[in-house]
Write a protein that holds these residues in place. Structure first.
Motif, PDB file in Angstrom:
ATOM      1  N   VAL A   1      36.349 -43.465  -4.322  1.00  0.00           N
ATOM      2  CA  VAL A   1      36.055 -44.784  -3.771  1.00  0.00           C
ATOM      3  C   VAL A   1      34.564 -45.050  -3.909  1.00  0.00           C
ATOM      4  N   GLY A   2      34.234 -46.135  -4.601  1.00  0.00           N
ATOM      5  CA  GLY A   2      32.848 -46.577  -4.710  1.00  0.00           C
ATOM      6  C   GLY A   2      32.583 -47.601  -3.630  1.00  0.00           C
ATOM      7  N   VAL A   3      31.491 -47.437  -2.887  1.00  0.00           N
ATOM      8  CA  VAL A   3      31.170 -48.318  -1.767  1.00  0.00           C
ATOM      9  C   VAL A   3      29.805 -48.957  -2.000  1.00  0.00           C
ATOM     10  N   VAL A   4      29.744 -50.268  -1.810  1.00  0.00           N
ATOM     11  CA  VAL A   4      28.479 -51.000  -1.861  1.00  0.00           C
ATOM     12  C   VAL A   4      28.237 -51.556  -0.460  1.00  0.00           C
ATOM     13  N   LEU A   5      27.055 -51.302   0.081  1.00  0.00           N
ATOM     14  CA  LEU A   5      26.705 -51.810   1.404  1.00  0.00           C
ATOM     15  C   LEU A   5      26.004 -53.162   1.294  1.00  0.00           C
ATOM     16  N   ASP A   6      26.030 -53.907   2.396  1.00  0.00           N
ATOM     17  CA  ASP A   6      25.345 -55.205   2.455  1.00  0.00           C
ATOM     18  C   ASP A   6      23.839 -55.067   2.279  1.00  0.00           C
ATOM     19  N   ARG A   7      23.288 -54.018   2.916  1.00  0.00           N
ATOM     20  CA  ARG A   7      21.843 -53.819   2.901  1.00  0.00           C
ATOM     21  C   ARG A   7      21.533 -52.379   2.529  1.00  0.00           C
ATOM     22  N   SER A   8      20.399 -52.164   1.910  1.00  0.00           N
ATOM     23  CA  SER A   8      19.936 -50.814   1.585  1.00  0.00           C
ATOM     24  C   SER A   8      18.780 -50.454   2.495  1.00  0.00           C
ATOM     25  N   THR A   9      19.121 -50.172   3.743  1.00  0.00           N
ATOM     26  CA  THR A   9      18.094 -49.801   4.719  1.00  0.00           C
ATOM     27  C   THR A   9      18.470 -48.458   5.329  1.00  0.00           C
TER      28      THR A   9
ATOM     29  N   LEU B   1      45.009 -46.599   4.982  1.00  0.00           N
ATOM     30  CA  LEU B   1      43.637 -46.163   5.255  1.00  0.00           C
ATOM     31  C   LEU B   1      42.640 -47.267   4.891  1.00  0.00           C
ATOM     32  N   HIS B   2      42.827 -47.873   3.755  1.00  0.00           N
ATOM     33  CA  HIS B   2      41.946 -48.936   3.284  1.00  0.00           C
ATOM     34  C   HIS B   2      41.933 -50.097   4.271  1.00  0.00           C
ATOM     35  N   ALA B   3      43.122 -50.521   4.676  1.00  0.00           N
ATOM     36  CA  ALA B   3      43.234 -51.678   5.570  1.00  0.00           C
ATOM     37  C   ALA B   3      42.720 -51.395   6.978  1.00  0.00           C
ATOM     38  N   SER B   4      42.913 -50.173   7.451  1.00  0.00           N
ATOM     39  CA  SER B   4      42.556 -49.893   8.841  1.00  0.00           C
ATOM     40  C   SER B   4      41.177 -49.271   9.027  1.00  0.00           C
ATOM     41  N   HIS B   5      40.673 -48.563   8.019  1.00  0.00           N
ATOM     42  CA  HIS B   5      39.410 -47.847   8.217  1.00  0.00           C
ATOM     43  C   HIS B   5      38.309 -48.201   7.210  1.00  0.00           C
ATOM     44  N   LEU B   6      38.633 -48.149   5.930  1.00  0.00           N
ATOM     45  CA  LEU B   6      37.568 -48.270   4.923  1.00  0.00           C
ATOM     46  C   LEU B   6      36.870 -49.617   4.962  1.00  0.00           C
ATOM     47  N   ILE B   7      37.637 -50.697   5.005  1.00  0.00           N
ATOM     48  CA  ILE B   7      36.976 -52.012   4.999  1.00  0.00           C
ATOM     49  C   ILE B   7      36.289 -52.314   6.329  1.00  0.00           C
ATOM     50  N   ALA B   8      36.611 -51.527   7.361  1.00  0.00           N
ATOM     51  CA  ALA B   8      35.976 -51.717   8.667  1.00  0.00           C
ATOM     52  C   ALA B   8      34.715 -50.871   8.835  1.00  0.00           C
ATOM     53  N   LEU B   9      34.385 -50.048   7.852  1.00  0.00           N
ATOM     54  CA  LEU B   9      33.166 -49.236   7.956  1.00  0.00           C
ATOM     55  C   LEU B   9      31.946 -50.149   8.049  1.00  0.00           C
ATOM     56  N   PRO B  10      30.953 -49.783   8.835  1.00  0.00           N
ATOM     57  CA  PRO B  10      29.794 -50.653   9.041  1.00  0.00           C
ATOM     58  C   PRO B  10      29.010 -50.918   7.762  1.00  0.00           C
ATOM     59  N   GLY B  11      28.699 -52.203   7.568  1.00  0.00           N
ATOM     60  CA  GLY B  11      27.836 -52.606   6.466  1.00  0.00           C
ATOM     61  C   GLY B  11      28.493 -52.674   5.101  1.00  0.00           C
ATOM     62  N   VAL B  12      29.801 -52.478   5.012  1.00  0.00           N
ATOM     63  CA  VAL B  12      30.464 -52.457   3.706  1.00  0.00           C
ATOM     64  C   VAL B  12      30.597 -53.877   3.158  1.00  0.00           C
ATOM     65  N   ARG B  13      30.082 -54.056   1.955  1.00  0.00           N
ATOM     66  CA  ARG B  13      30.233 -55.338   1.261  1.00  0.00           C
ATOM     67  C   ARG B  13      31.371 -55.270   0.252  1.00  0.00           C
ATOM     68  N   GLN B  14      31.490 -54.127  -0.443  1.00  0.00           N
ATOM     69  CA  GLN B  14      32.499 -54.014  -1.507  1.00  0.00           C
ATOM     70  C   GLN B  14      32.993 -52.576  -1.584  1.00  0.00           C
ATOM     71  N   ILE B  15      34.291 -52.457  -1.855  1.00  0.00           N
ATOM     72  CA  ILE B  15      34.910 -51.154  -2.077  1.00  0.00           C
ATOM     73  C   ILE B  15      35.716 -51.238  -3.362  1.00  0.00           C
ATOM     74  N   ARG B  16      35.529 -50.253  -4.234  1.00  0.00           N
ATOM     75  CA  ARG B  16      36.344 -50.154  -5.455  1.00  0.00           C
ATOM     76  C   ARG B  16      36.987 -48.789  -5.468  1.00  0.00           C
ATOM     77  N   SER B  17      38.297 -48.773  -5.645  1.00  0.00           N
ATOM     78  CA  SER B  17      39.069 -47.535  -5.581  1.00  0.00           C
ATOM     79  C   SER B  17      39.568 -47.138  -6.963  1.00  0.00           C
ATOM     80  N   PHE B  18      39.517 -45.832  -7.223  1.00  0.00           N
ATOM     81  CA  PHE B  18      39.950 -45.279  -8.499  1.00  0.00           C
ATOM     82  C   PHE B  18      40.919 -44.135  -8.198  1.00  0.00           C
ATOM     83  N   PHE B  19      42.196 -44.327  -8.538  1.00  0.00           N
ATOM     84  CA  PHE B  19      43.185 -43.277  -8.310  1.00  0.00           C
ATOM     85  C   PHE B  19      43.086 -42.243  -9.425  1.00  0.00           C
TER      86      PHE B  19
END
Length: 154
Positions: free
Chosen positions: A71-79, A123-141
């Protein structure tokens, strides 16, 4: 603590990576040193943090975790604050087996072990997209694990 590693230390490390259950006597024999010396050297490697832990490698299919997702994660801010918040939250999710801060298109890569695609979808619907600051998630099976947890070469 930083220590200098000699040829014997490196051989001990290679052998322990291959078979972590090897007895001290077997290990000492293979390295050609006495059992007490072997024990002291291995303890020194633990104390110095060269050996971080010894554990069993469990077959993921045997425990209903046969699907690996990168899973590749991009955050809203890089702080520092956004990284800290994300990292504190991600360690609370047991099926995430690795999390690395990376440079490039993504901020983090996660390795996730689940039973199947449906399990990941929950997991994606309940936890991953709810992680703080997440702007984008890309999943690779992962279709096939060609190399997994290979011992370090030195």
């Amino acid at each position: 603590m930083t220590i200098s590693l000699d040829r014997t230390d490196l051989k001990l490390l290679r052998l322990l990576q291959q078979e972590g259950r090897m007895s001290n006597a077997e290990l000492a024999e293979k390295v050609n040193i006495s059992a007490p010396t072997c024990h002291r050297r291995v303890e020194r490697l633990f104390d110095a943090g060269v050996i971080q832990s010894v554990r069993a490698v469990v077959n993921p299919q045997a425990v209903a975790k046969g699907t690996l997702v990168m899973v590749g994660v991009v955050l809203d801010r890089s702080t520092p604050e956004s990284f800290s918040e994300f990292e504190a939250a991600v360690v609370q999710i047991p099926v995430i087996i690795d999390c690395q801060l990376v440079a490039g298109e993504f901020d983090y890569f996660l390795r996730v072990r689940v039973n199947d695609m449906e399990d990941f979808n929950r997991l994606h619907a309940s936890h991953l997209i709810a992680l703080p600051g997440v702007r984008q998630i890309r999943s690779f099976f992962v279709m096939k694990e060609v190399i997994d947890n290979s011992p370090l070469k030195f």
